[in-house]
Structure formats: structure tokens, C-alpha cells
Design an enzyme around this catalytic site. Structure first.
Site, PDB file in Angstrom:
ATOM      1  N   ASP A 340     -10.561  -4.993   6.322  1.00 24.68           N
ATOM      2  CA  ASP A 340     -10.247  -6.085   5.408  1.00 24.68           C
ATOM      3  C   ASP A 340     -10.444  -5.607   3.976  1.00 24.68           C
ATOM      4  O   ASP A 340     -11.569  -5.334   3.550  1.00 24.68           O
ATOM      5  CB  ASP A 340     -11.157  -7.283   5.711  1.00 24.68           C
ATOM      6  CG  ASP A 340     -10.790  -8.530   4.913  1.00 24.68           C
ATOM      7  OD1 ASP A 340     -10.062  -8.412   3.900  1.00 24.68           O
ATOM      8  OD2 ASP A 340     -11.223  -9.625   5.302  1.00 24.68           O
ATOM      9  N   ASP A 358      -0.977  -3.221  -3.364  1.00 28.93           N
ATOM     10  CA  ASP A 358       0.390  -3.650  -3.033  1.00 28.93           C
ATOM     11  C   ASP A 358       0.235  -4.857  -2.116  1.00 28.93           C
ATOM     12  O   ASP A 358       0.298  -4.750  -0.894  1.00 28.93           O
ATOM     13  CB  ASP A 358       1.132  -2.503  -2.347  1.00 28.93           C
ATOM     14  CG  ASP A 358       2.588  -2.841  -2.066  1.00 28.93           C
ATOM     15  OD1 ASP A 358       3.099  -3.834  -2.606  1.00 28.93           O
ATOM     16  OD2 ASP A 358       3.222  -2.109  -1.277  1.00 28.93           O
ATOM     17  N   CYS A 411       6.111  -7.367  -4.189  1.00 29.91           N
ATOM     18  CA  CYS A 411       7.567  -7.377  -4.070  1.00 29.91           C
ATOM     19  C   CYS A 411       8.032  -8.823  -4.105  1.00 29.91           C
ATOM     20  O   CYS A 411       8.716  -9.315  -3.213  1.00 29.91           O
ATOM     21  CB  CYS A 411       8.011  -6.696  -2.777  1.00 29.91           C
ATOM     22  SG  CYS A 411       9.792  -6.435  -2.725  1.00 29.91           S
TER      23      CYS A 411
END
Length: 479
Positions: A340, A358, A411
Site C-alpha cells: 500500500d 502516477d 492520466c
């Protein structure tokens, strides 16, 4: 072409009977059957079309026009699913949740052939009826025939005019015409407005419906260096190259792993961190959310060249295994962990010099290459994702050493997943500063990037030809 019309491609190679380009019936599944299997797996199992479709095409040994037909039929149907569902509901006179799931996916494929491709209408209808029987819905064959004949009575433009009648908001009309959920249109509009680019909404939605060209990253120190005058080089990434064919697997460097399929925006996200400033040998780098491993492979190559050590972490064990596989051909020395990422600041405070976050997100920046993503998420997904993103960024700021760098990347251009996350994290940190990321990228890219105001870099499909990557570099103050 109508502004909201999906890109058309000729379905004539397989537009009549399900035959290959040689005129003989294929030995394996037809292009239509492959498209059905993928579309149905997406609807039933939440499968990822970009992973499943290439495998099915290879197994069926489809090439040339047949492979192209299966690809366009699959992605085009998924991309415009919401629009086609509205058309089908009108033509059928019933809500789509009252249509058998097998028949519904056959109808979606038929609608795309009628409205989004150049498949002759009789072939689209007849082959859809045949497909309904093949996939286990023979009782629905007559229903499929009747509904698709009604669908074919109008052009796409006429259907859009009918569906938008009575819709008062501009965003609502654009949502129908460009086949985006309205909540996605609202989020993209807000993100553009924050940059003073609100007038570009129509262009962005249209770009989301244009299939992207395949781009590769040439891993530094592993792939053949790119010649300065190579015409296939990408505009911005110094390591980017456009695939010379529709099948990257035909490139021996891709097969060996030293070139990877990777969007140019993803390349820049990794390079913003690795090349923000010269690295000192012995630095420790961390890819906090490394799955499935594309950016990790690039960071591993960059770390090796700089004399740094990369650690790759992924919360989901199955995805951590994907990272190991991605790194094995080129960087087997990288430590890959399954854990985690939110605990890294407690377990290893100040242990890393550079960290890439990311973060898991809605994926609204990659709608060109993941056409089903727009229908997979809902507005209700944003708040829990944003909470996770804030926790991950806070953990990274604790785990980075004084004077170290963190790159927060998504993204997605959704304001709640990008600037709001960064602002919330920095509001509680007197020891962290947002760096001028556009200025840093300007020293890395091959051509100037036209970016919006502020310290973050927001890339756009319609402006840069990349996924809509958000990149913010943050520096932790030195003692």
C-alpha cells in the site's frame, strides 16, 4: 464529415459475408465474431479491450483488412456505445436494460457498421442476424433484423438531430454528438476553462474519438539511439518514435523489450522527474504506483544511466507481477514490491530522492486508446479517487528526502484529480513547493510545448496529440 461522427473506415473487405481478403471463409473466428467477443467481455466482465483484442486477433491469425475491420468495429462500437444505445432504444421502442445482453451487443456492433463505417446496409443487417444466431441468441434474430433496419433508415446526423431535439444545454448537445457522458463533458469543459481554453471543448471531444497513432519509447542505453533526422521521431519526447506499422510486435526491438509501446505524454511524465536536474550517483528513486510497468521501465533505464537505484511499488499483487514481467527483459535488478503506497511515508520517511506518483484515476485523459473507459466510470468515482490521490501524494512527500523531487501525475485532466489534489497537499506542507513544470519540460522536449498557465503541465489530445497527462513537480525543502 459530421463533427460528431466516428471516424469511418471501409468495411468492404469483410462487409458482405464474413470472409477474409482472399475471398475464402476464414478458418477461425470471423472479424465480427472477434469484435462481439471483446465487446461482450467488456460489458459483462469489465474486460479491457486494448488488452483482449490484440490477443484475439493474433489467435485468429487475422491480418490486413480483416484485422483492421475487427479493430475498427470493436473500438468504434465501444467508443460510441452511449450514442448507439440511445439510437437502439429509440429504434426498438424499449429501454436497453430490457434487451437481452447478447442481442444488445450484436445491435451495438450493427449500429456502428450502419452509422460509423462504410459497410453496405444489407451486409450489416444480414451479418448481424447471422451473428445473433452464432452467439446463442437465435430467438432474437428477428428482433435484431427489425431494429437494425429501423436504425438504417436514418443517417448518423439525422439520429443526432433527433436525439438532441429538446436538449437545451450546449454541453448536453456536445455529449450526444461526441458520444461522451455528460459528466465527462462537464469535467473536460471545466479543465479547459481553467486554462482560458473553454472554446476548445468541441475540438477536444472530437480528438477523443480519433484513434491515436501507436508510439514507442526507445529505452535509453538499451535501444538503438534515435537518429536526429529520423522522420518517425515524435514531436516532443526525445525518446519517442512512431511505430512504422500497425503491429508493433513486428519490430524486433519491441519483441526484445528495449522499445515499448508508450504514449508520448507518459514518456514526458517520467522524463520530467528523471531529467528535471542532473542526478547524483547513488540516488534512490521510487515508482509508487508502478503497475503495469510502462513508466517503471523507462525510469529504470534512466536510473541505470544516472547511477541511481529504482524501487517499483504496486498495491495489487497481480499488477506487481505485471511490473516484474515488464522489467525482467531490461532491468531485472529493480526491486518490485507489492504494498500500500499510502504507508510509505511511515515506513521509509525521507528515504528516496525522487518519487513518481502516477496515481490511480478516472483515466479521462486516455479516452482515445481506452474507448470503453468513458462508460466505465461515473461522477461518483471521482471523490474516492481524489481522496486516494491526496493520501498517496502526502505519503510521497513524507517519503522523499529533503531537497528531493516528487512528480504527481494523472492520466486525467479532471480538476478534482489534478490541481485540487496538489493544492490540498501543499496547503498542509510548509516544506514543499510546486516547481515550474512547464519550464522544466521546455528543457527536455524536442519542440516547444504550448501549455497553459500555472506551475503544472497539462497535455491535451487536440493540442499535443498525446493523452491528457497532468504533471506537477514538487520539491521538498532542504534542511
Amino acid at each position: 464529415m459530421n463533427p460528431g461522427e466516428p471516424r469511418r473506415s471501409s468495411g468492404r473487405a469483410s462487409g458482405g459475408a464474413s470472409r477474409g481478403s482472399s475471398g475464402r471463409a476464414p478458418a477461425g473466428p470471423s472479424p465480427r465474431r472477434i469484435a462481439f467477443d471483446v465487446v461482450h467481455a467488456v460489458a459483462r466482465d469489465d474486460a479491457y479491450a486494448n488488452l483482449l483484442l490484440p490477443t484475439r486477433i493474433r489467435r485468429a491469425r487475422l491480418t490486413g483488412s480483416d484485422a483492421g475491420f475487427a479493430t475498427e468495429l470493436t473500438y468504434g462500437t465501444l467508443r460510441s456505445r452511449g450514442l448507439y444505445d440511445a439510437v437502439i432504444a429509440r429504434a426498438a421502442g424499449r429501454a436497453i436494460d430490457r434487451i437481452d445482453p447478447l442481442a444488445l451487443d450484436v445491435l451495438r456492433l450493427g449500429a456502428h457498421q450502419l452509422l460509423g463505417m462504410e459497410t453496405p446496409p444489407h451486409a450489416a443487417v444480414d451479418e448481424s442476424v447471422r451473428l445473433a444466431r452464432q452467439v446463442g441468441a437465435p430467438r432474437a434474430a428477428g428482433f435484431v433484423n427489425a431494429v437494425l433496419r429501423r436504425v438504417g433508415e436514418r443517417s448518423l446526423d439525422e439520429w443526432q438531430t433527433l436525439l438532441t431535439a429538446g436538449v437545451s444545454s450546449v454541453r448536453g448537445i456536445l455529449a450526444i454528438r461526441h458520444a461522451h457522458p455528460e459528466w465527462v463533458v462537464d469535467a473536460l469543459a471545466d479543465a479547459l476553462a481553467a486554462e482560458g481554453r473553454g472554446a476548445e471543448l468541441d475540438a477536444l471531444l472530437a480528438a477523443d474519438n480519433d484513434p491515436p497513432r501507436v508510439t514507442l519509447v526507445a529505452l535509453p542505453g538499451l535501444a538503438e539511439p534515435l537518429a536526429a533526422d529520423d522522420p518517425s521521431r515524435t514531436r516532443y519526447s526525445p525518446l519517442g518514435v512512431r511505430s512504422r506499422s500497425g503491429d508493433p510486435a513486428a519490430d524486433p526491438e519491441v519483441t526484445s523489450g528495449v522499445r515499448r509501446v508508450q504514449d508520448e505524454g507518459s514518456q514526458l511524465a517520467a522524463l520530467a522527474l528523471s531529467r528535471a536536474r542532473p542526478a547524483t550517483p547513488g540516488e534512490r528513486w521510487l515508482d509508487l504506483c508502478a503497475g503495469p510497468g510502462g513508466k517503471a521501465a523507462l525510469l529504470a533505464a534512466e536510473a541505470r544511466a544516472a547511477g541511481a537505484q529504482l524501487v517499483a511499488n504496486e498495491a495489487v499483487p497481480q499488477r506487481a507481477e505485471l511490473v516484474r514481467r515488464a522489467l525482467a527483459p531490461v532491468a531485472p535488478e529493480v526491486e518490485v514490491r507489492a504494498g500500500d503506497g499510502r504507508t510509505i511515508g511511515d515506513t521509509e520517511p525521507g528515504a528516496f530522492d525522487r518519487i513518481l506518483v502516477d496515481a490511480p484515476c478516472t483515466g479521462l485523459g486516455a479516452l482515445r486508446r481506452r474507448p470503453e473507459a468513458r462508460w466505465r466510470k461515473s461522477a461518483d468515482d471521482v471523490a474516492p479517487l481524489a481522496a486516494l490521490q491526496r493520501e498517496l501524494l502526502t505519503a510521497a512527500l513524507d517519503a522523499v528526502a529533503p531537497g528531493g523531487l516528487v512528480a504527481y501525475v494523472t492520466c486525467s485532466p479532471h480538476p478534482e484529480e489534478t490541481r485540487a489534489v496538489v493544492d490540498a497537499a501543499l496547503a498542509t506542507r510548509a516544506d514543499a513547493t510546486a516547481l515550474d513544470t512547464p519550464a522544466i519540460l521546455s528543457r527536455i522536449v524536442r519542440e516547444p510545448l504550448d501549455l497553459g498557465p500555472g506551475t503544472a503541465a497539462q497535455l491535451w489530445p487536440h493540442r499535443h496529440g498525446t493523452d491528457a497527462m497532468f504533471i506537477q513537480l514538487i520539491e521538498r525543502a532542504a534542511h
